[in-house]
Design a protein around this motif. Structure first.
Motif, mmCIF file in Angstrom:
data_model
loop_
_atom_site.group_PDB
_atom_site.id
_atom_site.type_symbol
_atom_site.label_atom_id
_atom_site.label_comp_id
_atom_site.label_asym_id
_atom_site.label_seq_id
_atom_site.Cartn_x
_atom_site.Cartn_y
_atom_site.Cartn_z
ATOM 1 N N ILE A 51 47.065 -10.474 55.467
ATOM 2 C CA ILE A 51 48.005 -10.009 54.441
ATOM 3 C C ILE A 51 47.807 -8.518 54.198
ATOM 4 O O ILE A 51 48.772 -7.741 54.139
ATOM 5 N N ASP A 52 46.566 -8.114 54.056
ATOM 6 C CA ASP A 52 46.252 -6.711 53.779
ATOM 7 C C ASP A 52 46.777 -5.803 54.877
ATOM 8 O O ASP A 52 47.358 -4.737 54.613
ATOM 9 N N LYS A 53 46.608 -6.223 56.102
ATOM 10 C CA LYS A 53 47.078 -5.433 57.242
ATOM 11 C C LYS A 53 48.596 -5.253 57.198
ATOM 12 O O LYS A 53 49.114 -4.169 57.482
ATOM 13 N N ASP A 54 49.297 -6.309 56.819
ATOM 14 C CA ASP A 54 50.767 -6.270 56.835
ATOM 15 C C ASP A 54 51.347 -5.504 55.644
ATOM 16 O O ASP A 54 52.317 -4.755 55.799
ATOM 17 N N VAL A 55 50.779 -5.715 54.458
ATOM 18 C CA VAL A 55 51.385 -5.078 53.284
ATOM 19 C C VAL A 55 51.115 -3.577 53.246
ATOM 20 O O VAL A 55 51.890 -2.820 52.661
ATOM 21 N N ASN A 72 46.682 9.920 61.416
ATOM 22 C CA ASN A 72 48.019 9.499 61.033
ATOM 23 C C ASN A 72 48.157 7.984 60.950
ATOM 24 O O ASN A 72 49.253 7.458 60.909
ATOM 25 N N SER A 73 47.035 7.276 60.975
ATOM 26 C CA SER A 73 47.096 5.816 60.923
ATOM 27 C C SER A 73 47.784 5.350 59.655
ATOM 28 O O SER A 73 47.557 5.866 58.568
ATOM 29 N N LEU A 74 48.625 4.303 59.800
ATOM 30 C CA LEU A 74 49.349 3.777 58.644
ATOM 31 C C LEU A 74 48.409 3.161 57.627
ATOM 32 O O LEU A 74 48.751 3.018 56.461
ATOM 33 N N GLU A 126 50.369 -7.651 47.838
ATOM 34 C CA GLU A 126 49.254 -8.356 48.470
ATOM 35 C C GLU A 126 48.788 -9.520 47.595
ATOM 36 O O GLU A 126 48.539 -10.631 48.085
ATOM 37 N N ARG A 127 48.688 -9.269 46.310
ATOM 38 C CA ARG A 127 48.230 -10.310 45.379
ATOM 39 C C ARG A 127 49.230 -11.476 45.331
ATOM 40 O O ARG A 127 48.841 -12.648 45.292
#
Length: 367
Positions: free
Chosen positions: A123-127, A191-193, A211-212
């Motif tokens: 989830i953290d990676k996606d949001v 420049n990483s997202l 995320e929550r």
């Protein structure tokens, strides 16, 4: 403001001003687009997604009940096992001989905690990369969750939980020779997202709120938990509610988004369940329905697709699963969702939009 726009706002206010909202009239108005003025879109979406009942007299009590319930979810699910929360009325045992971090028992709270971390990391990676072209989700919210961030309690934020999770401390990859390489994901390009400005204590970004919401949804729905793409569904909902001009409603954007997202997922969740792909309620059936609808509307174009052996899986999977949320800019997505939510046949209109997109795209390709 044009007279036409003023007239549309007046039409919405008239329908929403009745003691009992006439759902048919509201759907007709919403299908042609909902004005942002006065928080009309937020209110209409909550009704169309069955969060608010049609009887206005019930709104206040229901909102209080649901928002209190969401606060209870926060108390029960955003905490680390083994930490006592007596001041919040939540009982948790400390580490004991029976339950400890190394306990392999599937019913162990610690075991559940570590499994939850795996879901949380995805989830953290996606949001963190939600609508990267917009600054909104990286900005601090005006209404951070005081229940979580209050220094008087011992709640652990999901941000800290991710930082402390050993699963994120290293990435293990095995090459074809069987050699295991361990590398740190923290060594990213400038420049990483994933690299956003760290907010000071007491603040949280909008993406942390999203995320929550997704984490609590995953906890309450273990059968489906979290599937990549759900972040693209909750994003427009949260953005719409968190930018409501009504500050009282904006303050409760997190709880309201959670329940609207839950109701929306109840209607489209089969799209995210792989075991149902080939069933009549699965995504494969719906993708084929796009082609059958296209055949009815434009048989010549349909036959060209068949000749070229272009399968609906190549494009329709993402269109249908994410409700077109990745195909357009966010303001356009929100406008399209006005019509999708107003569709009394629930997303039949989505098939027509997909066919229209196909017609335009392929007519350009074949000319």
């Amino acid at each position: 403001m044009s007279r036409l726009h003023q007239s549309r706002i007046a039409d919405f206010q008239e329908v929403l001003g009745e003691p009992t909202v006439a759902l048919g009239k509201l759907r007709d108005l919403c299908f042609s687009g909902i004005p942002f003025d006065g928080g009309l879109r937020c209110l209409c979406w909550k009704i169309l997604l069955n969060y608010l009942p049609l009887e206005k007299a019930l709104w206040s009590s229901l909102l209080k009940k649901q928002r209190d319930l969401y606060s209870q979810f926060l108390k029960e699910m955003i905490i680390q096992p083994g930490i006592a929360k007596a001041n919040l009325g939540v009982s948790r045992e400390d580490v004991t001989l029976e339950d400890h971090p190394l306990n392999p028992n599937p019913d162990s709270r610690w075991n559940t905690y570590f499994k939850d971390n795996e879901v949380l990391l995805q989830i953290d990676k996606d949001v963190r990369r939600l609508y990267p072209d917009m600054a909104f989700f990286q900005r601090p919210t005006e209404y951070p969750c005081l229940l979580i961030l209050d220094p008087q309690n011992e709640f652990e934020t999901l941000r800290k939980r991710v930082e402390q999770t050993t699963l994120k401390s290293q990435t293990v990859a095995r090459n074809r020779s069987g050699v295991t390489n361990v590398s740190s994901p923290l060594k990213t390009t400038p420049n990483s997202l994933s690299e956003y400005e760290v907010l000071p204590n007491g603040c949280e970004a909008h993406w942390e709120v999203v995320e929550r919401i997704l984490f609590i949804y995953a906890k309450l729905n273990p059968g489906i938990a979290y599937v990549q793409g759900m972040n693209e569904i909750v994003g427009p909902l949260y953005y719409t509610f968190a930018t409501d001009p009504n500050s009282e409603w904006k303050e409760h954007a997190e709880a309201d988004t959670f329940f609207c997202f839950t109701n929306l997922m109840a209607e489209i969740r089969d799209n995210f369940i792989k075991s149902l792909d080939d069933s009549q309620c699965g995504i494969t059936y719906k993708m084929e329905k796009v082609y059958s609808t296209l055949k009815e509307k434009d048989v010549e174009l349909y036959l060209k697709l068949q000749e070229q052996n272009i399968k609906p899986q190549f494009f329709a999977f993402r269109w249908l699963t994410l409700l077109l949320s990745q195909e357009f800019l966010l303001p356009d997505v929100i406008r399209i969702w006005d019509s999708l939510f107003a569709d009394d046949k629930r997303f039949d209109f989505l098939l027509l939009v997909c066919c229209a997109m196909l017609t335009i795209i392929l007519s350009l390709m074949f000319t």
